[in-house]
Design an enzyme around this catalytic site. Structure first.
Site, PDB file in Angstrom:
ATOM      1  N   ARG A   1     -13.331  -8.136 -15.207  1.00 20.24           N
ATOM      2  CA  ARG A   1     -13.556  -7.987 -16.642  1.00 20.24           C
ATOM      3  C   ARG A   1     -13.654  -6.545 -17.108  1.00 20.24           C
ATOM      4  O   ARG A   1     -13.130  -6.200 -18.173  1.00 20.24           O
ATOM      5  CB  ARG A   1     -14.859  -8.697 -17.007  1.00 20.24           C
TER       6      ARG A   1
ATOM      7  N   GLY B   1     -32.948 -23.081 -19.198  1.00 13.49           N
ATOM      8  CA  GLY B   1     -31.498 -23.051 -19.056  1.00 13.49           C
ATOM      9  C   GLY B   1     -31.164 -23.422 -17.615  1.00 13.49           C
ATOM     10  O   GLY B   1     -31.968 -24.059 -16.920  1.00 13.49           O
ATOM     11  N   LEU B   2     -30.006 -22.987 -17.139  1.00 18.04           N
ATOM     12  CA  LEU B   2     -29.641 -23.398 -15.777  1.00 18.04           C
ATOM     13  C   LEU B   2     -30.625 -22.861 -14.747  1.00 18.04           C
ATOM     14  O   LEU B   2     -31.028 -23.582 -13.833  1.00 18.04           O
ATOM     15  CB  LEU B   2     -28.222 -22.949 -15.462  1.00 18.04           C
TER      16      LEU B   2
ATOM     17  N   ARG C   1     -20.184  -8.079 -13.343  1.00 18.10           N
ATOM     18  CA  ARG C   1     -20.217  -9.434 -12.792  1.00 18.10           C
ATOM     19  C   ARG C   1     -18.821 -10.038 -12.807  1.00 18.10           C
ATOM     20  O   ARG C   1     -18.086  -9.899 -13.783  1.00 18.10           O
ATOM     21  CB  ARG C   1     -21.154 -10.318 -13.623  1.00 18.10           C
TER      22      ARG C   1
ATOM     23  N   GLU D   1     -30.052 -14.783 -15.470  1.00 20.80           N
ATOM     24  CA  GLU D   1     -29.560 -13.560 -16.112  1.00 20.80           C
ATOM     25  C   GLU D   1     -30.702 -12.591 -16.415  1.00 20.80           C
ATOM     26  O   GLU D   1     -30.474 -11.388 -16.612  1.00 20.80           O
ATOM     27  CB  GLU D   1     -28.790 -13.928 -17.393  1.00 20.80           C
TER      28      GLU D   1
HETATM   29  C1  LIG Z   1     -19.930 -18.025 -24.383  1.00 19.79           C
HETATM   30  C2  LIG Z   1     -20.332 -17.839 -22.943  1.00 19.79           C
HETATM   31  C3  LIG Z   1     -19.612 -18.449 -21.935  1.00 19.79           C
HETATM   32  C4  LIG Z   1     -19.966 -18.276 -20.607  1.00 19.79           C
HETATM   33  N1  LIG Z   1     -19.228 -18.879 -19.620  1.00 19.79           N
HETATM   34  C5  LIG Z   1     -19.594 -18.720 -18.326  1.00 19.79           C
HETATM   35  C6  LIG Z   1     -18.856 -19.352 -17.285  1.00 19.79           C
HETATM   36  O1  LIG Z   1     -17.871 -20.048 -17.513  1.00 19.79           O
HETATM   37  N2  LIG Z   1     -19.270 -19.166 -16.004  1.00 19.79           N
HETATM   38  C7  LIG Z   1     -20.352 -18.408 -15.694  1.00 19.79           C
HETATM   39  O2  LIG Z   1     -20.686 -18.281 -14.502  1.00 19.79           O
HETATM   40  N3  LIG Z   1     -21.072 -17.816 -16.664  1.00 19.79           N
HETATM   41  C8  LIG Z   1     -20.734 -17.955 -17.966  1.00 19.79           C
HETATM   42  N4  LIG Z   1     -21.468 -17.345 -18.952  1.00 19.79           N
HETATM   43  C9  LIG Z   1     -22.753 -16.687 -18.588  1.00 19.79           C
HETATM   44  C10 LIG Z   1     -23.819 -17.765 -18.374  1.00 19.79           C
HETATM   45  O3  LIG Z   1     -23.646 -18.791 -19.316  1.00 19.79           O
HETATM   46  C11 LIG Z   1     -25.233 -17.228 -18.514  1.00 19.79           C
HETATM   47  O4  LIG Z   1     -25.376 -16.038 -17.794  1.00 19.79           O
HETATM   48  C12 LIG Z   1     -26.226 -18.241 -17.961  1.00 19.79           C
HETATM   49  O5  LIG Z   1     -26.018 -19.503 -18.536  1.00 19.79           O
HETATM   50  C13 LIG Z   1     -27.656 -17.784 -18.206  1.00 19.79           C
HETATM   51  O6  LIG Z   1     -28.522 -18.804 -17.758  1.00 19.79           O
HETATM   52  P1  LIG Z   1     -30.077 -18.575 -17.738  1.00 19.79           P
HETATM   53  O7  LIG Z   1     -30.692 -19.843 -17.271  1.00 19.79           O
HETATM   54  O8  LIG Z   1     -30.397 -17.330 -17.004  1.00 19.79           O
HETATM   55  O9  LIG Z   1     -30.472 -18.304 -19.283  1.00 19.79           O
HETATM   56  P2  LIG Z   1     -30.277 -19.201 -20.609  1.00 19.79           P
HETATM   57  O10 LIG Z   1     -29.369 -20.346 -20.425  1.00 19.79           O
HETATM   58  O11 LIG Z   1     -29.989 -18.228 -21.698  1.00 19.79           O
HETATM   59  O12 LIG Z   1     -31.698 -19.808 -20.849  1.00 19.79           O
HETATM   60  C14 LIG Z   1     -32.770 -19.039 -21.314  1.00 19.79           C
HETATM   61  C15 LIG Z   1     -33.954 -19.941 -21.518  1.00 19.79           C
HETATM   62  O13 LIG Z   1     -35.087 -19.130 -21.786  1.00 19.79           O
HETATM   63  C16 LIG Z   1     -35.757 -19.583 -22.936  1.00 19.79           C
HETATM   64  N5  LIG Z   1     -36.391 -18.420 -23.563  1.00 19.79           N
HETATM   65  C17 LIG Z   1     -35.855 -17.205 -23.819  1.00 19.79           C
HETATM   66  N6  LIG Z   1     -36.772 -16.381 -24.346  1.00 19.79           N
HETATM   67  C18 LIG Z   1     -37.906 -17.098 -24.442  1.00 19.79           C
HETATM   68  C19 LIG Z   1     -39.209 -16.810 -24.906  1.00 19.79           C
HETATM   69  N7  LIG Z   1     -39.552 -15.601 -25.349  1.00 19.79           N
HETATM   70  N8  LIG Z   1     -40.124 -17.806 -24.876  1.00 19.79           N
HETATM   71  C20 LIG Z   1     -39.807 -19.036 -24.415  1.00 19.79           C
HETATM   72  N9  LIG Z   1     -38.603 -19.359 -23.925  1.00 19.79           N
HETATM   73  C21 LIG Z   1     -37.666 -18.399 -23.955  1.00 19.79           C
HETATM   74  C22 LIG Z   1     -34.705 -20.261 -23.779  1.00 19.79           C
HETATM   75  O14 LIG Z   1     -35.322 -21.183 -24.635  1.00 19.79           O
HETATM   76  C23 LIG Z   1     -33.852 -20.905 -22.691  1.00 19.79           C
HETATM   77  O15 LIG Z   1     -34.412 -22.139 -22.316  1.00 19.79           O
HETATM   78  C24 LIG Z   1     -21.091 -17.488 -20.280  1.00 19.79           C
HETATM   79  C25 LIG Z   1     -21.819 -16.854 -21.299  1.00 19.79           C
HETATM   80  C26 LIG Z   1     -21.427 -17.007 -22.612  1.00 19.79           C
HETATM   81  C27 LIG Z   1     -22.168 -16.251 -23.652  1.00 19.79           C
END
Ligand SMILES: Cc1cc2nc3c(=O)[nH]c(=O)nc-3n(C[C@H](O)[C@H](O)[C@H](O)COP(=O)(O)OP(=O)(O)OC[C@H]3O[C@@H](n4cnc5c(N)ncnc54)[C@H](O)[C@@H]3O)c2cc1C
Length: 637
Positions: free
Chosen positions: A330, A42-43, A435, A425
């Site tokens: 929030r 993800g990001l 947050r 996250e």
């Molecule tokens: C609907 C919605 C809207 C949002 N809008 C905003 C916004 O406008 N602004 C903002 O700042 N935040 C926003 N958020 C929060 C934000 O999107 C998330 O906190 C953030 O994108 C999380 O990014 P991440 O890279 O940590 O995890 P994720 O994007 O969830 O990526 C997780 C990664 O881990 C991998 N993974 C997970 N478990 C396993 C496993 N066991 N084995 C292998 N791979 C695994 C997945 O495949 C994925 O690639 C929003 C959240 C939601 C739900």
């Protein structure tokens, strides 16, 4: 266990620069000798894998989707914060730092938050250079809008699709490294365990989701960027696949889990419509820039919103919080909506809804401008509810959305297991107990693009890393563990679906450890969860086999972990006898119903250590000190 944060001392403005200078470097020619595993694309994970590949490390990146482009980050709507002060409205790095510490109700580490605010400005430059199409003003500068908990406009956005555009930027950077051979991508791989050798994280065990093969992958360091655990509530705004398995299994290998009860309930989601709904939909907080929140003044008023005159409407956020109005943080907006509904002012069939009304803004700015700003959100709302927000107010209600808790990390983003880093996250985060909107994308990209590239080098340069073979006992043990869990799930011959158990678990957690918590409810949940978990293992029915693409098996493993995590959340919530941010203990509130902190006794990060099956986890506290933003009763009035 003693928790050492490694947060630098001295003037906070210089601490990250000073720290970076003190970190050991690896010479460019030597970087290719190191192997790094990144779980998650993800990001946070995508940014980390791309940056580490660019630096010259050998990177193996894993995700459970078929493409990194499908990570849950793609769902993010409203925007990303950065202290650029393009609006000249008084923003600064210090103000973003201040707003974040205060917004988190003084339960975050100051040095981390300051660094986050500092690097926020670099993120925007990096993303613009990647071609992310942020909205622009007529003069060409990037446009900003406001989000909750701030009185400045610092949120950069790409309509209501900011996450998607940012992820495309990170994905392109990642693909480039894949093309160059620096990163090897492993899609459709589920991490099921962590391999810890001589106390260091040295690899992971995965299950290939196409054919069920359990595999060992070794490395010199492991990064988890696996997202949040809001799906523990069953109904949440998260993608259905979001899960806690990677961090939970790392917890069981010795990584401490911090503040599990700090979860965020988002105020503006489409209300639940029925018993069998499996997902909730967010309506971005950005709508609160132009949408006014109100309920009928008269409890039980069933008139259509258009027939309720202004004099019979209560714009309760504007009334209660005149300075911040509809843009309170929030936690505060969610609790206020619940209070109105509990008092009988709720709207819609269930009475669990309040209005978010765009009519004033449409009148002032024109439908075209509103469509430009929120068109895709409005379309999504109309498709789901059949109502047109240009004509009738949206109905919204709070829903589980984000988790501030996660694996404990130090200032270098390293967990309590040396060599295991946690980003985005998945870590316990810089957001404290609540947050602020648009700060998750900022944190994930800060971790991935600007922090881990420095700190992981220091670890690799200084750690003593013995050669490890794939048949090392720790790897065999992890393989046996992953295989046993999978077999146990498939061998059950019960009668209930995984989803039915998940729904029941989610309701227990929502009712007792959701928007409001109290001692009696938490104790009740702590009695109910183990009983339901036992029933899950006896009565769950997982169809299909291991050797095929089997999403019920995937889900079953994740729900099994949610059962254990839910118990830790309730335990943490019970132990924290104060209210702060999203953790609202009903026993601890001000006469106006606001969260009442107890700084003398609870100004710490609660980090829980696994002690083995059937044994209570041990609590270690990381004390929090505030040298810059003096803790005070939060006020948005
Ligand atoms: C609907 C919605 C809207 C949002 N809008 C905003 C916004 O406008 N602004 C903002 O700042 N935040 C926003 N958020 C929060 C934000 O999107 C998330 O906190 C953030 O994108 C999380 O990014 P991440 O890279 O940590 O995890 P994720 O994007 O969830 O990526 C997780 C990664 O881990 C991998 N993974 C997970 N478990 C396993 C496993 N066991 N084995 C292998 N791979 C695994 C997945 O495949 C994925 O690639 C929003 C959240 C939601 C739900």
């Amino acid at each position: 266990m003693e928790l050492i944060s490694h947060a630098p001392t001295g003037p906070i403005e210089q601490s990250w620069d000073k720290h970076k200078f003190e970190l050991k470097l690896i010479n460019p020619a030597n970087k290719r000798k190191y192997n790094i595993i990144v779980v998650g694309s993800g990001l946070a994970g995508g940014a980390a894998a791309a940056s580490l590949g660019e630096l010259g490390y050998n990177v193996q990146c894993f995700c459970f989707q078929d493409s990194p482009r499908r990570a849950h980050s793609i769902a993010a709507q409203g925007g990303i914060n950065a202290a650029k002060n393009y609006h000249n409205d008084g923003d600064s790095i210090y103000r973003l730092f201040y707003d974040t510490v205060k917004g988190g109700d003084f339960r975050a580490r100051e040095a981390n938050v300051y660094r986050l605010a500092q690097v926020s400005v670099n993120i925007i430059d990096q993303c613009v250079a990647q071609g992310v199409p942020f909205a622009r003003e007529y003069g060409g500068l990037l446009d900003n809008r406001s989000f909750g908990g701030a009185q400045v406009s610092r949120t950069f956005y790409a309509r209501g699709q900011t996450g998607q555009q940012l992820l495309l930027g990170a994905y392109q950077a990642l693909e480039r490294q894949i093309g160059l051979g620096a990163v090897m991508m492993h899609p459709r791989m589920d991490m099921l365990d962590l391999i810890v050798v001589d106390g260091q994280a040295r690899g992971i065990v995965t299950r290939n989701l196409y054919d069920g093969k359990i595999e060992v992958h070794l490395a010199d360091a492991v990064i988890l960027a696996t997202g949040g655990y809001a799906n523990v509530f069953y109904l949440s705004t998260n993608a259905k696949g979001c899960n806690a398995t990677a961090i939970w299994r790392a917890y069981k290998r010795g990584a401490l889990f911090a503040n599990p009860c700090f979860t965020q309930i988002h105020p503006t989601c489409i209300p639940v419509a029925g018993e069998y709904q499996s997902k909730l939909t967010l309506m971005s907080e950005s709508l609160r820039n132009d949408g006014r929140i109100w309920v009928p003044k008269q409890p039980g008023d069933k008139r259509a919103p258009g027939s309720i005159p202004e004099s019979d409407r209560d714009y309760y956020l504007e009334r209660r919080y005149p300075s911040f109005g509809n843009l309170v943080p929030r936690d505060i907006a969610s609790r206020a909506a619940k209070a109105e509904c509990d008092a009988g002012h709720g709207v819609g069939e269930t009475g669990l809804g309040v209005y978010l009304d765009l009519s004033d803004a449409i009148h002032r700015l024109g439908k075209h401008t509103i469509a430009e700003r929120y068109g895709n959100l409005i379309e999504m709302y109309e498709r789901i509810t059949g109502e047109n927000p240009y004509e009738v107010p949206m109905r919204i209600y709070p829903a589980s959305h984000y988790t501030m808790g996660g694996l404990w990390v130090d200032y270098n983003l390293m967990s309590t297991i040396p060599g295991l880093f946690v980003l985005g996250e998945a870590n316990f985060s810089d957001h404290g107990a609540n947050r602020l909107g648009a700060s998750a994308l900022m944190q994930g990209l800060a971790d991935g693009y600007f922090i881990i590239p420095y700190t992981i080098g220091d670890y690799l340069a200084t750690a003593k890393l013995a050669t490890v073979a794939a048949d090392v006992p720790a790897a065999k043990d992890a393989v046996a563990n992953a295989t046993a869990i999978t077999k146990k799930l498939l061998n059950g011959n019960g009668k209930r679906t995984v989803d039915s158990f998940h729904r029941e678990l989610g309701k227990i957690v929502w009712d007792n450890c959701g928007m409001a918590r109290n001692e009696a409810g938490l104790k009740k949940a702590l009695a109910q969860i183990p009983t339901l978990r036992e029933d899950f293992w006896k009565n769950v029915r997982v169809l299909g086999t291991n050797e095929e693409f089997n999403q019920s098996l995937e889900r079953a493993g994740r729900v099994a972990d949610f059962f254990e995590l839910a118990e830790l959340m309730c335990l943490d919530a019970l132990d924290r006898k104060e209210s702060c941010g999203g953790h609202f203990r009903e026993e601890y509130q001000t006469p106006e119903g606001e969260a009442l902190r107890d700084d003398a006794n609870y100004s710490y990060v609660a980090a829980w250590e696994y002690q083995g099956e059937g044994r209570a986890p041990a609590l270690t506290k990381e004390p929090l000190t505030f040298n810059y933003v003096k803790p005070s009763q939060r006020s948005y009035k």
